[in-house]
Design a protein around this motif. Structure first.
Motif, PDB file in Angstrom:
ATOM      1  N   LYS A 159      -4.261 -12.143  -7.842  1.00 47.55           N
ATOM      2  CA  LYS A 159      -5.481 -11.425  -7.547  1.00 47.55           C
ATOM      3  C   LYS A 159      -5.286 -10.146  -6.391  1.00 47.55           C
ATOM      4  CE  LYS A 159      -9.382 -12.220  -8.940  1.00 47.55           C
ATOM      5  NZ  LYS A 159      -9.707 -11.970  -9.913  1.00 47.55           N
ATOM      6  N   LEU A 160      -4.321 -10.064  -5.294  1.00 48.86           N
ATOM      7  CA  LEU A 160      -4.352  -8.971  -4.878  1.00 48.86           C
ATOM      8  C   LEU A 160      -4.271  -8.057  -5.170  1.00 48.86           C
ATOM      9  CD1 LEU A 160      -3.715  -7.518  -2.027  1.00 48.86           C
ATOM     10  CD2 LEU A 160      -1.931  -8.819  -1.908  1.00 48.86           C
ATOM     11  N   LEU A 161      -2.511  -8.156  -6.761  1.00 49.15           N
ATOM     12  CA  LEU A 161      -2.039  -6.954  -7.330  1.00 49.15           C
ATOM     13  C   LEU A 161      -3.118  -6.255  -8.479  1.00 49.15           C
ATOM     14  CD1 LEU A 161       1.284  -8.325  -7.534  1.00 49.15           C
ATOM     15  CD2 LEU A 161       0.260  -6.522  -6.427  1.00 49.15           C
ATOM     16  N   GLU A 162      -4.070  -7.343  -8.745  1.00 51.59           N
ATOM     17  CA  GLU A 162      -5.258  -6.785  -9.385  1.00 51.59           C
ATOM     18  C   GLU A 162      -6.660  -6.339  -8.936  1.00 51.59           C
ATOM     19  OE1 GLU A 162      -6.317  -9.996 -11.559  1.00 51.59           O
ATOM     20  OE2 GLU A 162      -4.571 -10.776 -12.646  1.00 51.59           O
ATOM     21  N   THR A 163      -6.541  -5.864  -7.942  1.00 51.58           N
ATOM     22  CA  THR A 163      -7.423  -5.473  -7.212  1.00 51.58           C
ATOM     23  C   THR A 163      -8.291  -4.430  -7.345  1.00 51.58           C
ATOM     24  OG1 THR A 163      -6.833  -6.552  -4.517  1.00 51.58           O
ATOM     25  CG2 THR A 163      -8.721  -4.721  -3.993  1.00 51.58           C
ATOM     26  N   ASP A 164      -6.802  -3.248  -7.926  1.00 51.19           N
ATOM     27  CA  ASP A 164      -7.312  -2.020  -8.409  1.00 51.19           C
ATOM     28  C   ASP A 164      -5.556  -1.801  -8.971  1.00 51.19           C
ATOM     29  OD1 ASP A 164      -5.997  -0.456  -6.002  1.00 51.19           O
ATOM     30  OD2 ASP A 164      -8.430  -0.425  -5.457  1.00 51.19           O
ATOM     31  N   GLU A 165      -5.652   0.158  -9.401  1.00 52.99           N
ATOM     32  CA  GLU A 165      -4.011   0.304  -9.682  1.00 52.99           C
ATOM     33  C   GLU A 165      -3.387   1.053  -8.676  1.00 52.99           C
ATOM     34  OE1 GLU A 165      -3.791  -0.495 -12.905  1.00 52.99           O
ATOM     35  OE2 GLU A 165      -2.572   1.442 -12.916  1.00 52.99           O
ATOM     36  N   GLY A 166      -4.355   0.776  -7.146  1.00 52.09           N
ATOM     37  CA  GLY A 166      -3.609   0.941  -6.262  1.00 52.09           C
ATOM     38  C   GLY A 166      -2.643   0.077  -5.146  1.00 52.09           C
ATOM     39  N   ALA A 167      -3.149  -1.323  -6.088  1.00 52.14           N
ATOM     40  CA  ALA A 167      -2.767  -2.290  -5.650  1.00 52.14           C
ATOM     41  C   ALA A 167      -1.532  -2.629  -6.127  1.00 52.14           C
ATOM     42  CB  ALA A 167      -3.944  -3.386  -5.496  1.00 52.14           C
ATOM     43  N   LYS A 168      -1.650  -2.391  -7.324  1.00 54.60           N
ATOM     44  CA  LYS A 168       0.060  -2.660  -7.069  1.00 54.60           C
ATOM     45  C   LYS A 168       1.136  -1.245  -7.579  1.00 54.60           C
ATOM     46  CE  LYS A 168      -1.863  -3.430 -11.703  1.00 54.60           C
ATOM     47  NZ  LYS A 168      -3.318  -3.796 -11.562  1.00 54.60           N
ATOM     48  N   SER A 169       0.672  -0.192  -6.055  1.00 59.87           N
ATOM     49  CA  SER A 169       1.940   0.240  -5.625  1.00 59.87           C
ATOM     50  C   SER A 169       1.817  -0.007  -3.876  1.00 59.87           C
ATOM     51  CB  SER A 169       1.367   1.454  -5.812  1.00 59.87           C
ATOM     52  OG  SER A 169       2.861   2.775  -5.780  1.00 59.87           O
ATOM     53  N   LEU A 170       2.921   0.990  -3.248  1.00 59.68           N
ATOM     54  CA  LEU A 170       3.358   0.513  -1.841  1.00 59.68           C
ATOM     55  C   LEU A 170       2.276   2.238  -0.518  1.00 59.68           C
ATOM     56  CD1 LEU A 170       6.549   0.154  -2.361  1.00 59.68           C
ATOM     57  CD2 LEU A 170       4.781  -1.525  -2.053  1.00 59.68           C
ATOM     58  N   GLY A 171       2.028   1.971  -0.168  1.00 59.15           N
ATOM     59  CA  GLY A 171       1.298   3.201   1.074  1.00 59.15           C
ATOM     60  C   GLY A 171       2.103   3.070   1.855  1.00 59.15           C
ATOM     61  N   GLU A 172       2.987   2.008   2.358  1.00 60.10           N
ATOM     62  CA  GLU A 172       3.157   2.367   3.689  1.00 60.10           C
ATOM     63  C   GLU A 172       5.070   1.347   3.151  1.00 60.10           C
ATOM     64  OE1 GLU A 172       1.540   0.077   6.836  1.00 60.10           O
ATOM     65  OE2 GLU A 172       2.670  -0.320   7.973  1.00 60.10           O
ATOM     66  N   VAL A 173       5.720   2.627   4.499  1.00 58.42           N
ATOM     67  CA  VAL A 173       7.001   2.422   4.633  1.00 58.42           C
ATOM     68  C   VAL A 173       6.934   2.098   5.226  1.00 58.42           C
ATOM     69  CG1 VAL A 173       9.762   2.975   4.237  1.00 58.42           C
ATOM     70  CG2 VAL A 173       7.879   3.981   2.594  1.00 58.42           C
ATOM     71  N   LEU A 206       6.635  -3.473   3.844  1.00 63.93           N
ATOM     72  CA  LEU A 206       6.608  -2.323   3.704  1.00 63.93           C
ATOM     73  C   LEU A 206       4.727  -2.493   2.850  1.00 63.93           C
ATOM     74  CD1 LEU A 206       8.318  -2.712   0.037  1.00 63.93           C
ATOM     75  CD2 LEU A 206       8.930  -1.071   1.804  1.00 63.93           C
ATOM     76  N   ALA A 207       4.379  -2.167   2.910  1.00 66.72           N
ATOM     77  CA  ALA A 207       2.706  -2.741   2.173  1.00 66.72           C
ATOM     78  C   ALA A 207       1.740  -2.152   0.888  1.00 66.72           C
ATOM     79  CB  ALA A 207       1.727  -1.881   3.355  1.00 66.72           C
ATOM     80  N   LEU A 208       1.344  -3.059   0.267  1.00 69.51           N
ATOM     81  CA  LEU A 208       0.938  -2.790  -1.099  1.00 69.51           C
ATOM     82  C   LEU A 208      -0.556  -2.091  -0.900  1.00 69.51           C
ATOM     83  CD1 LEU A 208       1.004  -6.667  -2.340  1.00 69.51           C
ATOM     84  CD2 LEU A 208       2.217  -4.110  -3.682  1.00 69.51           C
ATOM     85  N   GLY A 209      -1.061  -1.283  -1.655  1.00 70.58           N
ATOM     86  CA  GLY A 209      -2.372  -0.372  -1.268  1.00 70.58           C
ATOM     87  C   GLY A 209      -2.351   0.966  -0.840  1.00 70.58           C
ATOM     88  N   SER A 210      -3.113   0.972   0.197  1.00 70.36           N
ATOM     89  CA  SER A 210      -3.226   2.507   0.704  1.00 70.36           C
ATOM     90  C   SER A 210      -2.595   3.324   1.445  1.00 70.36           C
ATOM     91  CB  SER A 210      -4.704   2.635   0.419  1.00 70.36           C
ATOM     92  OG  SER A 210      -5.057   3.895   1.103  1.00 70.36           O
ATOM     93  N   ASN A 218      -0.214   6.613  -2.293  1.00 75.10           N
ATOM     94  CA  ASN A 218      -1.353   5.706  -3.058  1.00 75.10           C
ATOM     95  C   ASN A 218      -2.615   5.664  -2.419  1.00 75.10           C
ATOM     96  OD1 ASN A 218      -1.299   4.239  -4.804  1.00 75.10           O
ATOM     97  ND2 ASN A 218      -0.684   2.327  -3.263  1.00 75.10           N
ATOM     98  N   ARG A 219      -3.667   5.217  -3.910  1.00 74.22           N
ATOM     99  CA  ARG A 219      -4.834   5.473  -3.040  1.00 74.22           C
ATOM    100  C   ARG A 219      -5.865   4.211  -3.368  1.00 74.22           C
ATOM    101  NH1 ARG A 219      -4.648   7.608   0.355  1.00 74.22           N
ATOM    102  NH2 ARG A 219      -6.215   7.847   0.851  1.00 74.22           N
ATOM    103  N   SER A 220      -6.152   3.229  -2.578  1.00 78.75           N
ATOM    104  CA  SER A 220      -6.418   1.886  -3.565  1.00 78.75           C
ATOM    105  C   SER A 220      -7.705   1.253  -2.101  1.00 78.75           C
ATOM    106  CB  SER A 220      -5.313   0.674  -2.655  1.00 78.75           C
ATOM    107  OG  SER A 220      -5.634  -0.300  -3.223  1.00 78.75           O
ATOM    108  N   GLN A 221      -8.472   0.522  -2.663  1.00 77.86           N
ATOM    109  CA  GLN A 221      -9.408  -0.834  -1.475  1.00 77.86           C
ATOM    110  C   GLN A 221      -8.539  -1.312  -0.579  1.00 77.86           C
ATOM    111  OE1 GLN A 221     -12.274   0.673  -1.661  1.00 77.86           O
ATOM    112  NE2 GLN A 221     -12.791   1.704  -3.969  1.00 77.86           N
ATOM    113  N   THR A 222      -7.563  -1.001  -0.932  1.00 73.10           N
ATOM    114  CA  THR A 222      -6.504  -2.328  -0.035  1.00 73.10           C
ATOM    115  C   THR A 222      -5.032  -1.754   0.921  1.00 73.10           C
ATOM    116  OG1 THR A 222      -6.284  -4.650  -0.333  1.00 73.10           O
ATOM    117  CG2 THR A 222      -5.209  -3.563  -1.809  1.00 73.10           C
TER     118      THR A 222
END
Ligand code: ZN
Ligand code: ZN
Length: 412
Positions: free
Chosen positions: A306-320, A349-353, A376-380
């Motif tokens: 469900k988390l990965l489906e939040t939006d397109e950005g939720a399937k990529s990484l926003g933090e290392v 790592l972080a999924l999302g923005s 990466n841009r995302s709501q999460t």
């Protein structure tokens, strides 16, 4: 409470949160978010903020049980309905440049047994409604800090072996005080020294400007591209008024933004993740060209999907983020079931923005410009832990040369 000097230490903690966490200055507006269980700490922080010159301290209360009942029983059409005034209130805080203090103390499994679809729908809706606030926070326009407080149910989850509620809560407070350096003679000086140490590491990595990082460990073989002009950050940050603040207390990490288009390989989680009131364990991800193409979890797989489906950005990484395994939180051996603490025990790592401040000039860029630069841009934004004492990380330069960054879980 039998912890010795508890009241005195809690006051020191409140002083540290107000003066280092968000660094209150004359005329600031402060928003505090806490559960009703933490009223003693919230009152102390409020007093400290006013003493430091705050114009107004705004309190936002919540309660785990009431929150759970909302997800269990509220009518379907109310779950994702966020009234306009909530969005207006958040906009007003941004306009005032309000500083935010989030006190986390919740039961990691507070929402166990609720419908994960309803929770995810609510989270997507609130994420959207409060987007300007998230944006201002993620770009460090405003000061913000996330701190811990020992909730009873959380303490019971961390210390199931202790016999009484009181002993469990005491043990968790003791860890919170230790990791935030409250037991030091001068906690503020100790924080400044710690901040300087992390800053030095960030500077070294900023000078290197690696093109990519390669992670290897059991269950992990992952290459993460880093965007041109990425910035590694240590503990302290600066808001748009140029005032320093600490986004997380405790913190042991230096972190930057990955290039959302250049992430390839496999990665496995090494610690449980408390997300949306559920504990997720044993996560495995496969990445191709920056996107998760396959994901699984031993526990909480439905919530992860469900988390990965939040939006397109939720399937990529926003933090290392890099955290040495010998960090005090890791060495305590305690699993906190809370990201604020567990992420500081481990590379993550972080999924999302991604954070705009992790790119040179990023805080002045539009969403589109950030995405074009690779952020990466995302709501999460959800951190998950991948570090262990078996982890090696190489920095890869533009010409392909490899420099050891981490060996056996520690700085090389
Ligand atoms: Zn982090
Ligand atoms: Zn994060």
């Amino acid at each position: 409470m039998t912890l010795s000097n508890f009241d005195k230490n809690l006051k020191k903690y409140a002083h540290l949160i107000a003066n280092v966490g968000i660094n209150v200055q004359e005329g600031h507006t402060v928003v505090i978010q806490a559960t009703v269980e933490q009223i003693q700490l919230a009152r102390l922080i409020t007093k400290e903020c006013y003493q430091a010159g705050a114009a107004e301290v705004i309190m936002q209360w919540s309660d785990d049980e009431i929150r759970k009942d909302f997800f269990l029983f509220a009518k379907e059409d109310r779950i994702a309905h966020i009234p306009e005034y909530k969005a207006d209130e958040a906009k007003e805080w941004v306009r005032l440049g309000a500083s935010r203090i989030s006190i986390v103390s919740s039961d990691p499994d507070a929402l166990a047994g609720t419908n994960s679809e309803r929770v995810a729908d609510y989270q997507a809706a609130i994420g959207k409604a409060l987007f300007p606030l998230r944006q201002a926070t993620q770009a460090n326009k405003i000061s913000w800090t996330v701190v811990g407080a020992a909730g009873e149910k959380w303490a019971a989850k961390v210390f199931p072996g202790l016999k009484t509620k009181e002993a469990q809560v005491d043990a968790l407070w003791d860890e919170i005080f230790k990791t935030t350096r409250i037991y030091e003679a001068d906690p503020i000086a100790a924080w400044n020294a710690h901040d300087e140490k992390l800053e030095t590491k960030a500077d070294e990595l900023n000078k290197e400007q690696f093109d990519a990082l390669h992670y290897s460990a059991p269950g992990t073989d992952l290459t993460i591209g880093l965007p041109a002009d990425h910035l590694w950050e240590g503990a302290g940050s600066f808001n748009s008024r140029g005032e320093k603040f600490m986004a997380n207390m405790p913190t042991e990490e230096v972190f930057t933004a990955p290039d959302r288009r250049r992430i390839n390989g496999i990665v496995s989680s090494t610690k449980p993740l408390s997300y949306g009131g559920t504990t997720l364990t044993g996560m495995h991800f496969t990445f191709k060209d920056g996107k998760v193409t396959d994901a699984s979890a031993e526990k909480g797989e439905a919530v992860l999907k469900k988390l990965l489906e939040t939006d397109e950005g939720a399937k990529s990484l926003g933090e290392v983020a890099l955290v040495p395994d010998p960090s005090p939180i890791s060495q305590s051996g305690i699993v906190f079931f809370n990201t604020l603490f567990d992420e500081n025990a481990s590379n993550h790592l972080a999924l999302g923005s991604a954070y705009a401040f992790n790119l040179e000039g990023g805080t002045e860029m539009t969403e589109e410009e950030l995405a074009l630069a690779g952020l990466n841009r995302s709501q999460t934004h959800v951190d998950f832990m991948i570090g262990s004492k078996e982890m090696n990380i190489d920095g890869i330069r533009k010409d392909g040369t490899r420099i050891p960054v981490f060996r056996n879980g520690d700085w090389a």
